[in-house]
Each structure stands twice: as C-alpha cells, then as structure tokens.
Write an enzyme that holds these catalytic residues in place. Sequence first.
Site, PDB file in Angstrom:
ATOM      1  N   ASP A 179       1.027  -1.138   0.079  1.00  0.00           N
ATOM      2  CA  ASP A 179       0.064   0.068   0.067  1.00  0.00           C
ATOM      3  C   ASP A 179       0.725   1.305   0.027  1.00  0.00           C
ATOM      4  O   ASP A 179       1.915   1.047   0.206  1.00  0.00           O
ATOM      5  CB  ASP A 179      -0.915   0.028   1.288  1.00  0.00           C
TER       6      ASP A 179
ATOM      7  N   ASP B  68     -10.952   1.827  -3.062  1.00  0.00           N
ATOM      8  CA  ASP B  68     -11.186   1.466  -1.918  1.00  0.00           C
ATOM      9  C   ASP B  68     -13.060   1.279  -1.822  1.00  0.00           C
ATOM     10  O   ASP B  68     -13.441   0.872  -0.866  1.00  0.00           O
ATOM     11  CB  ASP B  68     -10.820   2.616  -0.923  1.00  0.00           C
TER      12      ASP B  68
END
Length: 742
Positions: free
Chosen positions: A478, A542
């Site tokens: 990430d 997301d």
Amino acid sequence: MSDYEAMPHSGAAVTGHPDECATGPGDPSFAQLKSAGLDAHAVSLIVETTIGARPRIVHWGESLPGSTPEELSLLAFAQSPLGSATRLIHGSLSNEPGTGIATAPGLLVQREGTAWTVDLRVHSVAKEGQATLVITCTDPRCGITATYRFTLCPVTGVLSAQTVLENTGESDLAVEWCAAPVLPVDRRLEQVTGFSGRWAGEFQQETTERFRGTYMRENRAGRTSHDMFPAILLSGPCTSETHGPASAVHLAWSGNARLRIDTAQDGRAFLQAGELLLPGEIALQPGESYASPLLVAATSEGGVGTTSHALHAHVRRNILDPRTNDKPRPVHYNTWEAVYFDHDEARLKDLANRAAEVGAERFVLDDGWFGSRRSDAAGLGDWFVSKDIYPGGLRPLADHVRSLGMEFGLWFEPEMVNPDSDLFRAHPDWVLGAEGIEHVPFRNQLTLDLTKPEVTDYLYRCIADIVEEAQVDYIKWDMNRDTVHPASGERGAMHRQTHAVYALIDALRERFPDLEIESCASGGARADYGVLQHTDRVWTSDNNDALDRQAIQRSASHFLPLSIMGSHVGPRRCHITGRVLSMDMRVASAIIGHMGMELDLEDETAEDRATLAAGIALYKQHRGLLHSGRFHRIAMPHPFNAVSVSAVDGDEAIVSCAMLGSLPTSLPPRLPIPALLPDRRYRVKLVWPQAPEFPGTRSIYEEADLAGEGLQVQGAALGRLGIQLPLMHPETCILLHCKAEY
Ligand code: GLA
C-alpha cells in the site's frame, strides 16, 4: 544489436550534411530520404531516419501494405503556412528547441543557461530482432546523444517507446523535461479523453474537443494518483467502441508525470508524455544518462474497444511477470472492512474458516498486525509483529489459513512512517521533505526517503524476515499519501524514489520468486503499467459499492485487463457510500474482475453467504475465460452498464448487464452480444442471479428457458439485434453465458 539497413527512398546514397540540401537545414530532399520501420499485427511505424537529418515519424497507424515510405512522405508533403517561416519546420522525435518548430519542446536541457538549443540529427539506426528499432541521434554542439527505442509487439501491435538521453559534454547537464518520443497526432483525432478521479472514485473520464493550444495533465502527487491517471484516449467525432480511428496512450510510470497534446496554429498536433521533473532534479554528469519512462500506445481504425484489446493482451503478455500467467487468479478474502484495526487472532481464524467455507483461496491480513498500529495514527514503519495480539507471531494464523487450503497474504505500507513510531523516533531524518517547509498532513504519515540505502536495507530486512517467518505468499503493498515535497537533502528526489520503490519490490521478488504482490495506493492511486512491471494485481478502488464499481471498472478497462483488477464483494451497506445493495448485485459486479471479498462474513445472513458461495463457484467456473478472453464495453443507453468477455476463438462469452438506476422508458432495450461468430449457433443461458425476480408479466427468462435449456440462436442475431432484456429492478445485474453449439 545489428546494423540496420535503412530503407532508401529512391535508392540514392546519402551524401554530405543535410545542410547542403535544397530544402534547408534538417530537411533532406526526397531523393536523400531514408526511412526505417516496424510492422506488426496490422500496425506500422515508419520513421524518416536519414543520417545527419532530423528523425521524424511519418506514419504510426494501421499497416498500409504496398505503400512505400517514399509515397507516404510525399503524400504528407505540406507547404509552409503563409505568414510564417519560409519552409515548413517539421517535428522530430523530441521537437527539441533547435528544430525551430513553433510548438512545445519535448526536450528541455541546459548547462548553466547554455546548450539549450538542442538539434538532434540521426547518427545511426539499428534493429534489435524484428520488433525493435533504435535510432541514435547526436548533437555534438550541445554535447547530447538521444537514443530512441521503439518496439512494436509482434503479437499485439502495441507500441512501446522510450527516449534515453546521454550527456556527452564536459559539464553537468540539467534535464528539465525529456518526453518519451513525441507522437504526431492524426488530425482526425479531435476528441481527447483524460482520466481524472478522486479517492474512492477513480478513473472518471473527461472528454473534450481538441483545441488549438495545449491540453495538459500534470501529476505532482508523488504516486500515480487518483486524479491524474497517466493516459489519454484520442478518438474521432464518430469513433465508437468498434469503429473509427482511436489511439490509447499511457505512460508506464508511478511517479510524477506530464501528458500534453499541443495543437499548433497550423493544425498539426503532437502528443508528449514524460516524467514531470522537479527543478534541478536531474543533473547529468558527463557520461551519465537519463531514461524517460516508457510510453505504451495502441492505435486502431476499429474503435476504442480494439485499442483496449491490444493493451490488455500487451499487459498480459509483455508487462506482467509470466509466472502468474497460467495460475487461476485466486479468490481473495481481505480483512480490512471486516475488522479494520481491531485484530484478534481467534476472531481472524474464525473469519478464515468462514472465508474458506464460501470458497476463498487467499486470505489477506490487512493493516493493523504490527507495532503499535491500533489506528492509523501510530506504528507505521515498525514492521514487527505485534506480540500483544499475536503472541506466537503470525505463523499460527498463517498456518491455520493454509490448513484451510488458502494462501496467506499480508499488508505492508513500506514507503511510509507514522511520526508516532519507533522508527521515526530513532531516525527522524529518514523522511522526504524540505528543510523549513511544513509537511502537508496526510493520514498521520510521512514518506520515507528510499533514496537512502539504509532505509531500503531496513525495509528489505523487515519484510523479508516476516515473509520468511510466516511463509507469506502474497503482499498487499500500500501507499497512502501524496508526496508533494519529495526532497532528499534539499534536492527533488521523486525520480530516484520511484526507481527505489521498484528496486525494493524487485529485490524481494528475487529473494522470494513465488511471492505475489498487489499494488494498492488508497485504492487505485498506483495502477499504472510501470508498477505492473513489478507487481501482479492492483486494488482498483477502496470503494466497494458495486454500483460505483461498475463505472470505475468500466473506465479502468480502457487500460487494465480484468485479470489484475481487484474487485471485491463488500458489506451489505457500503462503508464508503452508505448504499445498501443485494448480495446478487455485489457478486455480479465482483465477478467481472479478479474476484475477492472484503466484508464481515459474520454480519451476512446465511442466505447471503450461500449466494456468495454460489457466486464464487461461478467465478471459478468462468475465470479462465474472463481472464484470457477479449473484453468488450457494450454500447447501451443509460442506466445500463453492459460488458462482455468473449473467447478469442469466438466459442464462448460471458455478458454482464447491470441496470444502475430507474429506466426512463417502460420497456428495456435489447442487449447486443459482441464478438460471437455470426454463422455459429449459440446456447444462451442466464447464469446469474440464481433466482432472478423480473417484475411484470412472463419474460424472456421463462419464455426462452434461460435458466434451463437456454435459448438457441445464431451468433449474427445475437450480435446485431441482441437479446431483449427483461424488466429489471434498479441496482440489479444479470450475467449471461453463451456457448457455441456443435
Ligand atoms: C488503504 C487501502 C485499504 C486498506 C487501508 C489500510 O486505504 O486502500 O484497502 O488497506 O489502506 O490502512
């Protein structure tokens, strides 16, 4: 590299410097012109490469069998516009200042204010195999050599192009801008589509008419970014998915970028794509080189669907690591939206049990397993398993996951640090930033300076130790903040930082050859072909709201193939949008991608869990086709989103048709199914949802027995006329399967 015989235009030998040519400096006469070219998969690239002259792209587009380069140059012979220079100034491969072309330069360099009037002339031309053309140009006056590499993939026709600049002078050369080879834009391509977006709303398309002046997109986020995906689609006013001229251009780079189209007053237009460099970021010492990121581009007369097919095939064939090519993309279970930072080993084991029960094949433990990371405010950078939560380390959980037949994946955010962490307390000087400039606050974290070897050594050791100890199969990598002041010791360092990230990933992959890595950056903020040369999947967004995902994935599909597009079933009430969607809808939307799930399975009803399990089984049944076939965006009126994947041999197809909102008419339209063989009969079945509820009177579902024997019909009728859709409720989606009958 072997010497390449440039194609002579008239057989005449090139003698003397082109300055002696009648047409003026830099412009050899037609008799003197030589060209070099590549031809692959019905695409050709022809470049004028007369030694001593400026190089120039004459044609990049559909192959024109039977045409000679000479004819193509002559066909393009344009006058000099009235009221301007007395001979037409052509573009080159860099449109550099020395050419005198009155449009933006693709190369800006200087030596303390001098040597900026670069004028690059062809020095040598070579071919590497059949697919790569290397044109080396020099400017001894400015002390520069530029090497342009063009590769036309023999199987996909996709162009990859790069500029490599070498400082052959005796002092430092400051590079301010060095685009990949500048592409001339076909004048028919009047529409420009850029990809904007935001967190949880990636890949939003913005289309505008090309105008005289500059269309420019700049990304300064220090990662590929949510809002400036480095790509442009060019199309004609009547171009569709299946017809008309189209080009799709992407910059394979995960750092700062600039893409621009300059349309000159005379009507000619050029596309430039390159790395956006910070002031003073690149200073080449004598003998040093700078390589632009790779420009990757597809062009077609068959619409934007065809450019997508070429790019998808190119990504699968030439960009992704072949080791995952034949591996069915495993169904993910990701813990983030189920537990967030609230880790509890027993609960996670239970979730793993439930995930395996519905068919998960990879369990990914997200953020929160390390250091003092109980929220996003602390612990980032301390890559040591939190003993409070996992007293025996991660191995017991990982072993439990594996005992259930799943791979074990783990979240890292290696490039970042929370100021409230042991790492930062010990090494406050390990972060990027400019002395005296406040850090822009962003999720309580700062960017580590990966240009420092001690930082990458630390990260490598920590990650490698955990991968080894817990036998991690998969990393979700990430990167959750923009880096707007990427200074290392005061100098701009985004270029070196981006390469350092790639190098760190590569070092880990070399040490663990079977380790797979997902590129995530607050969702889809690092989903470019640059990072895909080092990773295996992207986390598209997301936002797990299936309705939003339909749009995000449709748009991302212009560049990203389904096989790498992470696509998860989220919770019943989406955590980001608050929208409540049925399991049927969530499953249908996740199947068209690399399927996974990210929800608290304990919160779902037994009925919904059974539906999820059936959806996962369906994905497993069809993932071979979904990830190897041709992807089509079907043109349907609002509020429908229809896409399909057809087998390359036309034998089979999966079609997804979602109705996103209320229908303006009282009857829905018909759904055409592309790329079936017109003269073949197909059996069409409705494979999702399992128990559809179509309102109103008896529908085609019952009439054609779509859930049973299916509809048998000719491919041509399905393609041209399409199948009548039943009345559908808003926010529902059906999947059809078509199989050729023998
Ligand atoms: C980012 C990612 C999410 C999740 C969180 C964890 O937002 O995109 O999927 O991993 O970080 O902090």
